[in-house]
Scaffold this motif. Structure first.
Motif, PDB file in Angstrom:
ATOM      1  N   ARG A  30     -29.450   4.046  19.756  1.00  0.00           N
ATOM      2  CA  ARG A  30     -29.264   3.726  18.395  1.00  0.00           C
ATOM      3  C   ARG A  30     -29.956   4.974  17.531  1.00  0.00           C
ATOM      4  O   ARG A  30     -29.623   4.660  16.449  1.00  0.00           O
ATOM      5  CB  ARG A  30     -30.055   2.370  17.981  1.00  0.00           C
ATOM      6  N   HIS A  31     -30.485   5.709  18.205  1.00  0.00           N
ATOM      7  CA  HIS A  31     -31.056   6.989  17.319  1.00  0.00           C
ATOM      8  C   HIS A  31     -30.656   8.115  18.007  1.00  0.00           C
ATOM      9  O   HIS A  31     -30.707   8.401  19.314  1.00  0.00           O
ATOM     10  CB  HIS A  31     -32.531   6.961  17.536  1.00  0.00           C
ATOM     11  N   ARG A  32     -29.955   9.080  17.257  1.00  0.00           N
ATOM     12  CA  ARG A  32     -29.228  10.245  17.453  1.00  0.00           C
ATOM     13  C   ARG A  32     -30.149  10.933  18.448  1.00  0.00           C
ATOM     14  O   ARG A  32     -29.688  11.768  19.431  1.00  0.00           O
ATOM     15  CB  ARG A  32     -28.532  10.855  16.622  1.00  0.00           C
ATOM     16  N   CYS A  33     -31.206  11.153  17.826  1.00  0.00           N
ATOM     17  CA  CYS A  33     -32.459  12.019  18.428  1.00  0.00           C
ATOM     18  C   CYS A  33     -33.779  11.272  18.526  1.00  0.00           C
ATOM     19  O   CYS A  33     -34.070  10.717  17.652  1.00  0.00           O
ATOM     20  CB  CYS A  33     -32.498  13.411  17.605  1.00  0.00           C
ATOM     21  N   ALA A  98     -38.350   8.679  15.894  1.00  0.00           N
ATOM     22  CA  ALA A  98     -36.937   8.345  16.301  1.00  0.00           C
ATOM     23  C   ALA A  98     -36.028   8.745  14.858  1.00  0.00           C
ATOM     24  O   ALA A  98     -36.460   8.280  13.876  1.00  0.00           O
ATOM     25  CB  ALA A  98     -36.808   7.011  16.670  1.00  0.00           C
ATOM     26  N   SER A  99     -34.913   9.254  15.159  1.00  0.00           N
ATOM     27  CA  SER A  99     -33.910   9.722  13.978  1.00  0.00           C
ATOM     28  C   SER A  99     -33.138   8.363  13.378  1.00  0.00           C
ATOM     29  O   SER A  99     -32.949   7.249  14.102  1.00  0.00           O
ATOM     30  CB  SER A  99     -32.985  10.635  14.646  1.00  0.00           C
ATOM     31  N   THR A 100     -32.631   8.625  12.369  1.00  0.00           N
ATOM     32  CA  THR A 100     -31.442   7.664  12.284  1.00  0.00           C
ATOM     33  C   THR A 100     -30.332   7.793  13.126  1.00  0.00           C
ATOM     34  O   THR A 100     -30.014   8.740  14.088  1.00  0.00           O
ATOM     35  CB  THR A 100     -30.721   8.150  10.788  1.00  0.00           C
ATOM     36  N   PRO A 101     -29.549   6.756  13.066  1.00  0.00           N
ATOM     37  CA  PRO A 101     -28.164   6.664  14.139  1.00  0.00           C
ATOM     38  C   PRO A 101     -27.343   8.101  13.967  1.00  0.00           C
ATOM     39  O   PRO A 101     -26.986   8.475  15.081  1.00  0.00           O
ATOM     40  CB  PRO A 101     -27.561   5.268  13.726  1.00  0.00           C
ATOM     41  N   GLY A 102     -27.257   8.499  12.855  1.00  0.00           N
ATOM     42  CA  GLY A 102     -26.115   9.711  12.827  1.00  0.00           C
ATOM     43  C   GLY A 102     -26.750  10.977  12.714  1.00  0.00           C
ATOM     44  O   GLY A 102     -26.063  12.035  12.644  1.00  0.00           O
ATOM     45  N   GLY A 103     -28.122  11.183  12.174  1.00  0.00           N
ATOM     46  CA  GLY A 103     -28.530  12.576  12.165  1.00  0.00           C
ATOM     47  C   GLY A 103     -29.486  13.043  13.186  1.00  0.00           C
ATOM     48  O   GLY A 103     -30.028  12.272  13.854  1.00  0.00           O
ATOM     49  N   PHE A 109     -35.332  11.830  10.803  1.00  0.00           N
ATOM     50  CA  PHE A 109     -36.420  11.329  11.277  1.00  0.00           C
ATOM     51  C   PHE A 109     -36.968  10.223  10.463  1.00  0.00           C
ATOM     52  O   PHE A 109     -37.720  10.579   9.475  1.00  0.00           O
ATOM     53  CB  PHE A 109     -37.505  11.929  12.286  1.00  0.00           C
ATOM     54  N   ALA A 110     -36.840   8.824  11.096  1.00  0.00           N
ATOM     55  CA  ALA A 110     -37.076   7.800   9.972  1.00  0.00           C
ATOM     56  C   ALA A 110     -38.141   6.660  10.530  1.00  0.00           C
ATOM     57  O   ALA A 110     -38.881   6.202   9.880  1.00  0.00           O
ATOM     58  CB  ALA A 110     -35.798   6.944   9.632  1.00  0.00           C
TER      59      ALA A 110
END
Length: 122
Positions: A30-33, A98-103, A109-110
């Motif tokens: 769920r997290h791109r990075c 953990a990053s956002t789904p798309g970034g 990172f959110a």
């Protein structure tokens, strides 16, 4: 809510090694990075290592390139930062995120852990 918890910090002499671990309460896809950041007293937070969750591609800040290695275990939802050849200037609070789904940029990172302290003595 996504939670990340760091562990493994401590004190080490210059030239030594430490391994930091991060446990995430989430499906990592769920997290791109996933990434590691650090903040020394009086300084801004610095992104030092990130890994693309699906592909495993690693990116590093110049300050740690060649010394630090980030890896992830998707099944266990863990991220590891292996730190070698540590220097006194590596002393900081280290955070997993953990990053956002798309970034996957440093500003994407959110979700942040509470941090773990790393102290390197000369």
């Amino acid at each position: 809510q996504v939670q990340v918890v760091e562990s493994g910090g401590g004190s080490v002499q210059s030239g030594g090694s430490l391994v930091l671990s991060c446990a995430a309460s989430t499906n990592m896809y769920r997290h791109r990075c996933m990434g590691w950041f650090r903040q020394a007293p009086g300084q801004e937070r610095e992104g030092i290592a990130r890994i693309v969750t699906s592909a495993g591609i690693q990116l590093y800040a110049d300050s740690v390139k060649g010394r630090f290695t980030i890896s992830r275990d998707i099944a266990k939802a863990t991220v590891t930062l292996e730190m070698n050849s540590l220097k006194p200037e590596d002393t900081a609070m280290y955070y997993c995120a953990a990053s956002t789904p798309g970034g996957c940029g440093w500003t994407d990172f959110a979700y942040w852990g509470q941090g773990t302290q790393v102290t390197v003595s000369s």
